[in-house]
Design an enzyme around this catalytic site. Structure first.
Site, PDB file in Angstrom:
ATOM      1  N   HIS A  18       0.842  -1.197   0.000  1.00 58.34           N
ATOM      2  CA  HIS A  18       0.000   0.000   0.000  1.00 58.34           C
ATOM      3  C   HIS A  18       0.873   1.241   0.000  1.00 58.34           C
ATOM      4  CE1 HIS A  18       0.778   0.472   4.304  1.00 58.34           C
ATOM      5  NE2 HIS A  18       0.342  -0.758   4.520  1.00 58.34           N
ATOM      6  N   HIS A  21       3.804   1.629   2.488  1.00 58.00           N
ATOM      7  CA  HIS A  21       5.045   0.947   2.099  1.00 58.00           C
ATOM      8  C   HIS A  21       5.771   1.750   1.015  1.00 58.00           C
ATOM      9  CE1 HIS A  21       2.429  -2.785   3.084  1.00 58.00           C
ATOM     10  NE2 HIS A  21       3.199  -2.544   4.126  1.00 58.00           N
ATOM     11  N   CYS A 126       1.090 -10.184  20.492  1.00 56.35           N
ATOM     12  CA  CYS A 126       0.158  -9.713  19.461  1.00 56.35           C
ATOM     13  C   CYS A 126       0.636 -10.245  18.117  1.00 56.35           C
ATOM     14  CB  CYS A 126       0.093  -8.186  19.425  1.00 56.35           C
ATOM     15  SG  CYS A 126      -0.826  -7.609  17.979  1.00 56.35           S
ATOM     16  N   CYS A 129       1.325  -7.468  15.414  1.00 56.57           N
ATOM     17  CA  CYS A 129       2.626  -6.789  15.562  1.00 56.57           C
ATOM     18  C   CYS A 129       3.767  -7.794  15.472  1.00 56.57           C
ATOM     19  CB  CYS A 129       2.785  -6.148  16.939  1.00 56.57           C
ATOM     20  SG  CYS A 129       1.674  -4.831  17.329  1.00 56.57           S
ATOM     21  N   CYS A 143      -3.866  -5.228  22.556  1.00 53.65           N
ATOM     22  CA  CYS A 143      -2.708  -4.596  21.922  1.00 53.65           C
ATOM     23  C   CYS A 143      -2.978  -3.106  21.762  1.00 53.65           C
ATOM     24  CB  CYS A 143      -2.474  -5.235  20.553  1.00 53.65           C
ATOM     25  SG  CYS A 143      -1.358  -4.256  19.539  1.00 53.65           S
ATOM     26  N   HIS A 146      -3.237  -2.483  17.718  1.00 54.61           N
ATOM     27  CA  HIS A 146      -4.305  -3.150  16.946  1.00 54.61           C
ATOM     28  C   HIS A 146      -5.608  -3.300  17.709  1.00 54.61           C
ATOM     29  CE1 HIS A 146      -0.592  -4.249  14.810  1.00 54.61           C
ATOM     30  NE2 HIS A 146      -1.362  -4.114  13.748  1.00 54.61           N
ATOM     31  N   LYS A 294      -3.377   6.404  11.329  1.00 59.89           N
ATOM     32  CA  LYS A 294      -2.758   5.335  10.549  1.00 59.89           C
ATOM     33  C   LYS A 294      -3.732   4.176  10.646  1.00 59.89           C
ATOM     34  CE  LYS A 294       1.463   2.564  10.334  1.00 59.89           C
ATOM     35  NZ  LYS A 294       1.280   1.179  10.718  1.00 59.89           N
ATOM     36  N   LYS A 297      -6.522  -2.204   8.974  1.00 56.92           N
ATOM     37  CA  LYS A 297      -7.776  -2.849   8.560  1.00 56.92           C
ATOM     38  C   LYS A 297      -8.711  -3.053   9.755  1.00 56.92           C
ATOM     39  CE  LYS A 297      -6.318  -4.403   4.381  1.00 56.92           C
ATOM     40  NZ  LYS A 297      -6.826  -4.097   3.142  1.00 56.92           N
TER      41      LYS A 297
HETATM   42  N1  MSP Z   1       8.444  -6.960   8.478  1.00 51.49           N
HETATM   43  C1  MSP Z   1       8.625  -5.889   9.366  1.00 51.49           C
HETATM   44  C2  MSP Z   1       9.942  -5.202   9.124  1.00 51.49           C
HETATM   45  C3  MSP Z   1      11.151  -6.064   9.248  1.00 51.49           C
HETATM   46  S1  MSP Z   1      12.626  -5.221   8.868  1.00 51.49           S
HETATM   47  C4  MSP Z   1      13.840  -6.233   9.329  1.00 51.49           C
HETATM   48  C5  MSP Z   1       7.484  -4.903   9.190  1.00 51.49           C
HETATM   49  N2  MSP Z   1       6.857  -4.947   8.000  1.00 51.49           N
HETATM   50  S2  MSP Z   1       5.588  -4.052   7.558  1.00 51.49           S
HETATM   51  O1  MSP Z   1       5.096  -4.606   6.326  1.00 51.49           O
HETATM   52  O2  MSP Z   1       4.666  -3.940   8.637  1.00 51.49           O
HETATM   53  O3  MSP Z   1       6.119  -2.679   7.077  1.00 51.49           O
HETATM   54  C6  MSP Z   1       6.939  -1.947   7.769  1.00 51.49           C
HETATM   55  C7  MSP Z   1       7.272  -0.621   7.145  1.00 51.49           C
HETATM   56  O4  MSP Z   1       6.316  -0.141   6.180  1.00 51.49           O
HETATM   57  C8  MSP Z   1       7.224   0.417   8.231  1.00 51.49           C
HETATM   58  O5  MSP Z   1       8.351   0.425   9.041  1.00 51.49           O
HETATM   59  C9  MSP Z   1       7.146   1.640   7.424  1.00 51.49           C
HETATM   60  O6  MSP Z   1       8.434   1.906   6.969  1.00 51.49           O
HETATM   61  C10 MSP Z   1       6.229   1.243   6.254  1.00 51.49           C
HETATM   62  N3  MSP Z   1       4.843   1.639   6.516  1.00 51.49           N
HETATM   63  C11 MSP Z   1       3.750   0.852   6.741  1.00 51.49           C
HETATM   64  N4  MSP Z   1       2.655   1.649   6.941  1.00 51.49           N
HETATM   65  C12 MSP Z   1       3.021   2.939   6.852  1.00 51.49           C
HETATM   66  C13 MSP Z   1       2.375   4.166   6.967  1.00 51.49           C
HETATM   67  N5  MSP Z   1       1.100   4.285   7.193  1.00 51.49           N
HETATM   68  N6  MSP Z   1       3.131   5.281   6.811  1.00 51.49           N
HETATM   69  C14 MSP Z   1       4.468   5.238   6.573  1.00 51.49           C
HETATM   70  N7  MSP Z   1       5.100   4.097   6.489  1.00 51.49           N
HETATM   71  C15 MSP Z   1       4.422   2.922   6.602  1.00 51.49           C
HETATM   72  O7  MSP Z   1       7.252  -4.129  10.084  1.00 51.49           O
END
Ligand code: MSP
Length: 510
Positions: A18, A21, A126, A129, A143, A146, A294, A297
């Site tokens: 999304h 990311h 959780c 997380c 949590c 969440h 933020k 879902k």
């Molecule tokens: N898999 C772990 C990270 C492991 S790194 C060794 C994780 N993944 S995640 O899919 O949840 O995505 C993490 C990253 O996506 C966040 O740290 C952030 O950089 C980015 N983001 C996810 N949602 C976001 C927002 N709403 N806004 C900005 N960044 C976002 O955690």
């Protein structure tokens, strides 16, 4: 020339990519492109985090094997990054054999160094997380992120002696004040360490979707513990010592603020335990919010716009790739939370891109066509625009170097503004062809050349097109820095061409 190894977090494949990311990935991409531009030997890593309960649950929900599910979802991340023109050098998947090998070797090193022991873990967890909580850190047993009930866990696990690294971490933070930026986030991580560290459970017997513990095959590693090691897998840990020595510890991890503890406390301690230096820098960014939240879902009410529902490709289809990149880089200062909105992106597009940059290029190319027979004239050595350009270049370079795409673009846009004002003052479109028009247009073309170089990490395709339209050969990213940003080098290699509008204005939707 330096070395620059930049990484994004590896994304969970429980769901599709999304715009949140995309925010992280585009920022890392722009910074990587900047470092390539200035001649640094650069490596840019991204990828997917594919183990753990959350991913196993997602696969089960879709009635697929974890393997098939992760293959499918990981591919969607690659597609999203292709759509956003992300220039990663490596895309790692934690289910790859190279990662198994590096994780097992890295953790065996920690085990042999005496920092791993067996005990019973009892506590709250959780799954969303993939993180532990205590009753105190929960909200009435739920949590805090969440808002779901935490699960009671009790199992015999292997533990990592995180507590043994308190003093060394404190020392590392004190002697490396820029280890974590911005400073507010550094202080957050530092206070966490100062508050006292507890050992962490790093294995599971309750799930099998993970990397087996080499010395106790009933266990698989806890997903976070395997995931962090990806940064070393990609540079050949346990397989290619020269490559590790080449890139480590020149590492810059760009992460969201919710994963500070893992990257700024656990990860440096894990490196120390394995006998490696900690990473050199962690750059933390805030969250992109919709309507101030933020929304995940689980928290979103029916019918609300959810950030997690906005696929990067729907945005690039509507606005174009480079405008989406520009918006993600320009709107928010890395470190603070930012608001994502359709109105916001439309406004940035119309103001910064259509009115300022697009208009500048259109004006200059049009007048060069009509007054200079389409041949771009040379700039003046002592132009007043030169002073503006030099100031903008210095500010932009400094901002790119400190992980601030926003600051770099802001500085670059001051040069665009100054050039438009310069054109307004001299109104070359009203002048007769001759040396005076040539001087003004030559200066403006030189400013455009510099803007294209400074903006190319953010908008690679548009900048190439601008470069071509003003009659320059090669590409803005292919110039040798810093000679390339010295004033006065514009020299037409080919005809100047007006072309279609670079950014046709977006009319508000009814
Ligand atoms: N898999 C772990 C990270 C492991 S790194 C060794 C994780 N993944 S995640 O899919 O949840 O995505 C993490 C990253 O996506 C966040 O740290 C952030 O950089 C980015 N983001 C996810 N949602 C976001 C927002 N709403 N806004 C900005 N960044 C976002 O955690």
């Amino acid at each position: 020339m330096g070395r620059f190894y930049v990484t994004t977090p590896i994304y969970y494949v429980n769901d599709a990519p999304h715009v949140g990311h995309a925010y992280t990935t585009v920022n890392a991409d722009a910074v990587a492109r900047w470092h390539r531009l200035i001649g640094d030997e650069t490596k840019f890593l991204t990828g997917t985090d594919e183990h753990g309960q959350k991913v196993a649950d997602a696969a089960a929900k879709h009635e697929m094997s974890p393997r098939a599910w992760t293959d499918q979802t990981s591919a969607r991340f690659r597609e999203a990054w292709d759509a956003l023109n992300i220039s990663y050098d490596d895309f790692i998947r934690t289910t790859e054999p190279r990662h198994f090998e590096s994780v097992q070797k890295f953790l065996t090193a920690i085990y042999e160094n005496g920092y791993i022991y067996k005990d019973v873990y009892k506590g709250l967890y959780c799954v969303s997380c993939e993180d532990y909580y205590t009753l105190e850190s929960s909200v009435h047993g739920n949590c805090p992120i969440h808002e779901r009930a935490l699960v009671e866990m009790e199992e015999e696990n292997w533990f990592f002696k995180l507590s043994a690294f308190e003093d060394r971490l404190i020392e590392y933070y004190t002697t490396n004040p820029n280890f974590v930026t911005p400073e507010t986030k550094r202080n957050e991580a530092y206070s966490f360490i100062k508050g006292g560290l507890r050992d962490i459970s790093i294995t599971r017997t309750s799930i099998s979707w993970g990397i087996p513990v080499p010395w106790d095959e009933k266990h698989v590693f806890y997903v976070w513990y395997d995931a962090l090691i990806n940064y070393l897998t990609a540079i050949g840990y346990g397989r290619d010592d020269d490559e590790v020595a080449r890139w480590w510890p020149h590492s810059h991890h760009l992460i969201g603020k919710e994963i500070i503890r893992f990257h700024c406390v656990w990860w440096p301690a894990m490196c120390m335990a394995a006998g490696l230096e900690p990473p050199s820098h962690v750059q933390v960014h805030g969250w992109l919010l919709v309507g101030g939240q933020k929304l995940s879902k689980t928290m979103a009410a029916e019918g609300e716009v959810r950030l997690t529902d906005i696929a990067p490709v729907t945005l690039t289809n509507e606005f174009g790739v480079d405008p989406v990149r520009y918006y993600l880089l320009r709107e928010t200062s890395l470190g603070n939370d930012g608001e994502f909105s359709h109105e916001g992106i439309t406004q940035r597009y119309n103001t910064d891109l259509a009115n300022n940059l697009g208009n500048l290029v259109a004006r200059v190319t049009t007048v060069v066509s009509s007054k200079c027979a389409g041949v771009g004239p040379a700039p003046q050595a002592n132009s007043v625009l030169r002073i503006e350009a030099e100031a903008a270049i210095a500010r932009a370079a400094e901002a790119w170097n400190r992980f601030s795409p926003q600051g770099a673009l802001e500085a670059t846009w001051t040069l665009i503004g100054a050039t438009n004002a310069y054109l307004e003052r001299h109104a070359p479109w009203k002048m007769e062809p001759g040396p005076d028009v040539d001087a003004v247009l030559g200066d403006a073309l030189e400013a455009i050349r510099l803007v294209a170089i400074l903006s190319t990490p953010a908008m690679p395709e548009v900048c190439e097109e601008i470069w071509r339209r003003v009659g320059l050969a090669g590409s803005p990213s292919g110039q040798t820095y810093p000679q390339s940003v010295v004033w006065g080098q514009y020299c037409a290699d080919g005809p100047v061409e007006r072309g279609e509008p670079l950014f046709p204005r977006i009319v508000k939707r009814p």
